[in-house]
Design a protein around this motif. Structure first.
Motif, PDB file in Angstrom:
ATOM      1  N   ALA A 102      -3.800  30.976   0.360  1.00 38.49           N
ATOM      2  CA  ALA A 102      -2.375  31.287   0.180  1.00 38.49           C
ATOM      3  C   ALA A 102      -2.118  32.764   0.446  1.00 38.49           C
ATOM      4  O   ALA A 102      -1.107  33.128   1.063  1.00 38.49           O
ATOM      5  CB  ALA A 102      -1.928  30.902  -1.234  1.00 38.49           C
ATOM      6  N   GLY A 103      -3.020  33.615   0.006  1.00 37.49           N
ATOM      7  CA  GLY A 103      -2.877  35.047   0.260  1.00 37.49           C
ATOM      8  C   GLY A 103      -2.932  35.363   1.742  1.00 37.49           C
ATOM      9  O   GLY A 103      -2.157  36.185   2.239  1.00 37.49           O
ATOM     10  N   VAL A 104      -3.827  34.705   2.463  1.00 42.17           N
ATOM     11  CA  VAL A 104      -3.923  34.911   3.908  1.00 42.17           C
ATOM     12  C   VAL A 104      -2.641  34.439   4.588  1.00 42.17           C
ATOM     13  O   VAL A 104      -2.128  35.105   5.501  1.00 42.17           O
ATOM     14  CB  VAL A 104      -5.165  34.191   4.478  1.00 42.17           C
ATOM     15  CG1 VAL A 104      -5.145  34.157   5.989  1.00 42.17           C
ATOM     16  CG2 VAL A 104      -6.438  34.858   3.984  1.00 42.17           C
ATOM     17  N   GLU A 105      -2.108  33.315   4.161  1.00 39.82           N
ATOM     18  CA  GLU A 105      -0.854  32.808   4.736  1.00 39.82           C
ATOM     19  C   GLU A 105       0.287  33.795   4.484  1.00 39.82           C
ATOM     20  O   GLU A 105       1.089  34.060   5.384  1.00 39.82           O
ATOM     21  CB  GLU A 105      -0.516  31.438   4.152  1.00 39.82           C
ATOM     22  CG  GLU A 105      -1.396  30.324   4.679  1.00 39.82           C
ATOM     23  CD  GLU A 105      -1.052  28.972   4.069  1.00 39.82           C
ATOM     24  OE1 GLU A 105       0.054  28.818   3.508  1.00 39.82           O
ATOM     25  OE2 GLU A 105      -1.896  28.069   4.167  1.00 39.82           O
ATOM     26  N   ASN A 106       0.357  34.339   3.273  1.00 35.75           N
ATOM     27  CA  ASN A 106       1.398  35.317   2.962  1.00 35.75           C
ATOM     28  C   ASN A 106       1.236  36.573   3.811  1.00 35.75           C
ATOM     29  O   ASN A 106       2.214  37.133   4.308  1.00 35.75           O
ATOM     30  CB  ASN A 106       1.375  35.680   1.474  1.00 35.75           C
ATOM     31  CG  ASN A 106       1.867  34.557   0.597  1.00 35.75           C
ATOM     32  OD1 ASN A 106       2.592  33.671   1.039  1.00 35.75           O
ATOM     33  ND2 ASN A 106       1.479  34.581  -0.663  1.00 35.75           N
ATOM     34  N   PHE A 107      -0.001  37.023   3.972  1.00 39.92           N
ATOM     35  CA  PHE A 107      -0.273  38.205   4.782  1.00 39.92           C
ATOM     36  C   PHE A 107       0.123  37.959   6.236  1.00 39.92           C
ATOM     37  O   PHE A 107       0.726  38.815   6.881  1.00 39.92           O
ATOM     38  CB  PHE A 107      -1.763  38.582   4.687  1.00 39.92           C
ATOM     39  CG  PHE A 107      -2.136  39.752   5.543  1.00 39.92           C
ATOM     40  CD1 PHE A 107      -1.814  41.042   5.154  1.00 39.92           C
ATOM     41  CD2 PHE A 107      -2.798  39.556   6.741  1.00 39.92           C
ATOM     42  CE1 PHE A 107      -2.151  42.122   5.945  1.00 39.92           C
ATOM     43  CE2 PHE A 107      -3.136  40.639   7.539  1.00 39.92           C
ATOM     44  CZ  PHE A 107      -2.815  41.921   7.150  1.00 39.92           C
ATOM     45  N   THR A 108      -0.201  36.772   6.740  1.00 44.98           N
ATOM     46  CA  THR A 108       0.152  36.427   8.117  1.00 44.98           C
ATOM     47  C   THR A 108       1.661  36.417   8.300  1.00 44.98           C
ATOM     48  O   THR A 108       2.175  36.958   9.286  1.00 44.98           O
ATOM     49  CB  THR A 108      -0.441  35.054   8.493  1.00 44.98           C
ATOM     50  OG1 THR A 108      -1.866  35.115   8.353  1.00 44.98           O
ATOM     51  CG2 THR A 108      -0.092  34.648   9.903  1.00 44.98           C
ATOM     52  N   ALA A 109       2.378  35.822   7.361  1.00 43.13           N
ATOM     53  CA  ALA A 109       3.838  35.784   7.447  1.00 43.13           C
ATOM     54  C   ALA A 109       4.420  37.193   7.400  1.00 43.13           C
ATOM     55  O   ALA A 109       5.332  37.525   8.167  1.00 43.13           O
ATOM     56  CB  ALA A 109       4.416  34.930   6.315  1.00 43.13           C
ATOM     57  N   ALA A 110       3.894  38.030   6.524  1.00 50.99           N
ATOM     58  CA  ALA A 110       4.375  39.408   6.429  1.00 50.99           C
ATOM     59  C   ALA A 110       4.090  40.174   7.716  1.00 50.99           C
ATOM     60  O   ALA A 110       4.933  40.937   8.198  1.00 50.99           O
ATOM     61  CB  ALA A 110       3.730  40.112   5.232  1.00 50.99           C
ATOM     62  N   THR A 111       2.917  39.968   8.290  1.00 51.48           N
ATOM     63  CA  THR A 111       2.555  40.629   9.537  1.00 51.48           C
ATOM     64  C   THR A 111       3.475  40.188  10.676  1.00 51.48           C
ATOM     65  O   THR A 111       3.930  41.009  11.481  1.00 51.48           O
ATOM     66  CB  THR A 111       1.083  40.347   9.890  1.00 51.48           C
ATOM     67  OG1 THR A 111       0.259  40.803   8.818  1.00 51.48           O
ATOM     68  CG2 THR A 111       0.668  41.038  11.168  1.00 51.48           C
ATOM     69  N   GLU A 112       3.770  38.908  10.739  1.00 52.11           N
ATOM     70  CA  GLU A 112       4.688  38.402  11.763  1.00 52.11           C
ATOM     71  C   GLU A 112       6.085  38.997  11.570  1.00 52.11           C
ATOM     72  O   GLU A 112       6.750  39.356  12.547  1.00 52.11           O
ATOM     73  CB  GLU A 112       4.737  36.877  11.726  1.00 52.11           C
ATOM     74  CG  GLU A 112       3.467  36.217  12.235  1.00 52.11           C
ATOM     75  CD  GLU A 112       3.441  34.714  12.028  1.00 52.11           C
ATOM     76  OE1 GLU A 112       4.390  34.165  11.423  1.00 52.11           O
ATOM     77  OE2 GLU A 112       2.466  34.086  12.474  1.00 52.11           O
ATOM     78  N   ASN A 113       6.507  39.122  10.323  1.00 55.74           N
ATOM     79  CA  ASN A 113       7.818  39.707  10.028  1.00 55.74           C
ATOM     80  C   ASN A 113       7.854  41.170  10.457  1.00 55.74           C
ATOM     81  O   ASN A 113       8.833  41.632  11.062  1.00 55.74           O
ATOM     82  CB  ASN A 113       8.122  39.572   8.534  1.00 55.74           C
ATOM     83  CG  ASN A 113       9.531  39.963   8.201  1.00 55.74           C
ATOM     84  OD1 ASN A 113      10.408  39.947   9.049  1.00 55.74           O
ATOM     85  ND2 ASN A 113       9.761  40.314   6.946  1.00 55.74           N
ATOM     86  N   ILE A 114       6.805  41.909  10.170  1.00 54.23           N
ATOM     87  CA  ILE A 114       6.722  43.321  10.561  1.00 54.23           C
ATOM     88  C   ILE A 114       6.737  43.438  12.083  1.00 54.23           C
ATOM     89  O   ILE A 114       7.419  44.297  12.649  1.00 54.23           O
ATOM     90  CB  ILE A 114       5.467  43.985   9.958  1.00 54.23           C
ATOM     91  CG1 ILE A 114       5.629  44.130   8.451  1.00 54.23           C
ATOM     92  CG2 ILE A 114       5.196  45.339  10.607  1.00 54.23           C
ATOM     93  CD1 ILE A 114       4.361  44.516   7.719  1.00 54.23           C
ATOM     94  N   SER A 115       6.008  42.572  12.749  1.00 59.60           N
ATOM     95  CA  SER A 115       5.964  42.591  14.212  1.00 59.60           C
ATOM     96  C   SER A 115       7.341  42.323  14.800  1.00 59.60           C
ATOM     97  O   SER A 115       7.777  43.011  15.734  1.00 59.60           O
ATOM     98  CB  SER A 115       4.962  41.553  14.706  1.00 59.60           C
ATOM     99  OG  SER A 115       4.943  41.519  16.114  1.00 59.60           O
TER     100      SER A 115
END
Length: 73
Positions: free
Chosen positions: A38-51
């Protein structure tokens, strides 16, 4: 024979206890792995949002740059 049976019964009880402890430990590992996922999924979503936000800022900066060039002419 009675003494050997008592030792065997005691050993069986110990084995049962160990198996129960391993089951609990396995459940805890599974819970931890789910939390990590779940933490990895949240990090991925945040990274995509930042991008995405960075890309939008780049577009805005390019538009402002072009607008500035037009104003200078």
């Amino acid at each position: 024979i009675k003494h050997a049976s008592e030792i065997t019964a005691g050993s069986a009880g110990d084995i049962t206890t160990i198996i129960q402890q391993q089951a609990v430990a396995s459940e805890q590992i599974l819970i931890t792995l789910k939390q990590i996922a779940a933490g990895v999924e949240n990090f991925t979503a945040a990274t995509e949002n930042i991008s995405s936000t960075s890309q939008n800022l780049k577009i805005i900066a390019e538009d402002l740059n072009e607008h500035g060039k037009e104003q200078a002419q």
